[in-house]
Design a protein around this motif. Sequence first.
Motif: not given
Length: 64
Positions: A1-25
């Motif tokens: 996921m790129n920074e533009t798509a996530a906005g503030l979440c891209s570098d927030c210490r509270q954000a966690r990347v979750i990927e499901n079994q289908r590969g969606s993030v």
Amino acid sequence: MNETAAGLCSDCRQARVIENQRGSVFLMCERSKTDAQFAKYPHLPMMACEGYEKEGDRRQRQKK
């Protein structure tokens, strides 16, 4: 996921990347576990957030 798509979440210490079994993030907000004001999976891009903490900010505050 790129920074533009996530906005503030891209570098927030509270954000966690979750990927499901289908590969969606998704970005999960850890703050949602203790504060119902925050969505577990916020709509992105997040351009403003009261709970935003830039990654590394907490460590920098403790050093001062």
